[in-house]
Design a protein around this motif. Structure first.
Motif, PDB file in Angstrom:
ATOM      1  N   VAL A   1       0.843  -1.191   0.000  1.00 46.73           N
ATOM      2  CA  VAL A   1       0.000   0.000   0.000  1.00 46.73           C
ATOM      3  C   VAL A   1       0.883   1.249   0.000  1.00 46.73           C
TER       4      VAL A   1
ATOM      5  N   ALA B   1       0.788   5.043   1.003  1.00 43.49           N
ATOM      6  CA  ALA B   1       0.031   5.970   1.850  1.00 43.49           C
ATOM      7  C   ALA B   1       0.569   7.382   1.629  1.00 43.49           C
TER       8      ALA B   1
ATOM      9  N   CYS C   1       0.326  -5.309   3.753  1.00 49.04           N
ATOM     10  CA  CYS C   1      -0.862  -5.813   4.446  1.00 49.04           C
ATOM     11  C   CYS C   1      -1.013  -7.294   4.135  1.00 49.04           C
TER      12      CYS C   1
ATOM     13  N   ALA D   1      -8.063  -6.595   2.163  1.00 49.96           N
ATOM     14  CA  ALA D   1      -7.662  -5.516   3.066  1.00 49.96           C
ATOM     15  C   ALA D   1      -8.546  -4.292   2.859  1.00 49.96           C
ATOM     16  N   ASP D   2      -8.990  -3.699   3.938  1.00 48.03           N
ATOM     17  CA  ASP D   2      -9.772  -2.465   3.889  1.00 48.03           C
ATOM     18  C   ASP D   2      -8.788  -1.293   3.778  1.00 48.03           C
ATOM     19  N   VAL D   3      -8.275  -1.093   2.568  1.00 45.98           N
ATOM     20  CA  VAL D   3      -7.227  -0.100   2.330  1.00 45.98           C
ATOM     21  C   VAL D   3      -7.725   1.322   2.567  1.00 45.98           C
ATOM     22  N   ASN D   4      -8.914   1.648   2.076  1.00 45.13           N
ATOM     23  CA  ASN D   4      -9.415   3.023   2.183  1.00 45.13           C
ATOM     24  C   ASN D   4      -9.961   3.375   3.555  1.00 45.13           C
TER      25      ASN D   4
ATOM     26  N   VAL E   1      -6.721   0.639   6.858  1.00 46.82           N
ATOM     27  CA  VAL E   1      -5.292   0.847   6.565  1.00 46.82           C
ATOM     28  C   VAL E   1      -4.968   2.336   6.524  1.00 46.82           C
ATOM     29  N   ARG E   2      -5.753   3.109   5.798  1.00 43.27           N
ATOM     30  CA  ARG E   2      -5.516   4.550   5.684  1.00 43.27           C
ATOM     31  C   ARG E   2      -5.501   5.206   7.062  1.00 43.27           C
TER      32      ARG E   2
ATOM     33  N   ALA F   1      -4.804   6.360   0.749  1.00 46.49           N
ATOM     34  CA  ALA F   1      -4.072   5.093   0.661  1.00 46.49           C
ATOM     35  C   ALA F   1      -4.610   4.318  -0.526  1.00 46.49           C
ATOM     36  N   SER F   2      -3.698   3.675  -1.257  1.00 46.49           N
ATOM     37  CA  SER F   2      -4.095   2.868  -2.402  1.00 46.49           C
ATOM     38  C   SER F   2      -3.053   1.778  -2.622  1.00 46.49           C
ATOM     39  N   PHE F   3      -3.416   0.811  -3.440  1.00 48.80           N
ATOM     40  CA  PHE F   3      -2.451  -0.227  -3.781  1.00 48.80           C
ATOM     41  C   PHE F   3      -1.304   0.443  -4.521  1.00 48.80           C
TER      42      PHE F   3
END
Length: 172
Positions: free
Chosen positions: A63, A65, A76, A84-87, A90-91, A99-101
């Protein structure tokens, strides 16, 4: 062991590991490695061909960030049955505005690993490794080796013990 693969101690199979993974594997307890067909490195194809349950396979996503013009990276780890709950998680956990891949070229050049084989073992120093609770609780889980031609099998608690690792509720 897990699936139909011929697992052996990863420390003795450095030919199956990307250079940064080989350098770091000695510190990882109970890690085994097995060779696979690189065309089957993607999770669904791998699990089907080698008889590995999806809930015994974990994916590593890199990710990017962003906050205030600065970009930082994190890994992750989630079971193949989740994502994964990236937005959200994780963010927020990384204190980022966005945050993004990470783009594939960035992920591979920064890690020294092949796309489709990226693993949290041997990541650059200082990178957070966010391990989902279900991954950390797994008795044994299959992860990448840094190369598409092989996989690593290890206890979930070994992932939780990696440098920079934090166990959180990460999956959706």
């Amino acid at each position: 062991m897990v699936g139909t693969l011929d697992w052996g101690p990863a420390d003795g199979r450095r030919d199956l590991l990307a250079a940064p993974v080989a350098a770091a594997i000695t510190g990882v307890p109970d890690a085994d490695a097995a060779e696979i067909d690189p065309e089957l490195a993607d999770t669904a194809a791998f699990c089907e061909r080698y008889g590995v349950p999806l809930d015994a396979s974990a994916n590593c996503v890199v990710v990017a960030a962003k906050r205030g013009g600065e970009v930082s990276y994190a890994a992750c780890m989630v079971l193949a049955t989740g994502r994964a709950d990236v937005n959200g998680v994780v963010r927020k956990h990384l204190g980022a505005r966005k945050a993004s891949f990470a783009p594939m070229a960035d992920a591979t050049s920064l890690t020294g690993m092949e796309y489709g084989g990226i693993t949290p073992v041997g990541l650059p120093e200082g990178w957070p490794v966010l391990v989902d609770e279900a991954v950390a609780a797994a008795a044994r889980v299959v992860i990448g080796s840094g190369l598409r031609k092989s996989k690593i099998l290890l206890p979930g608690k070994a992932l939780a013990g990696l440098p920079g690792a934090e166990v959180i509720a990460l999956a959706q």
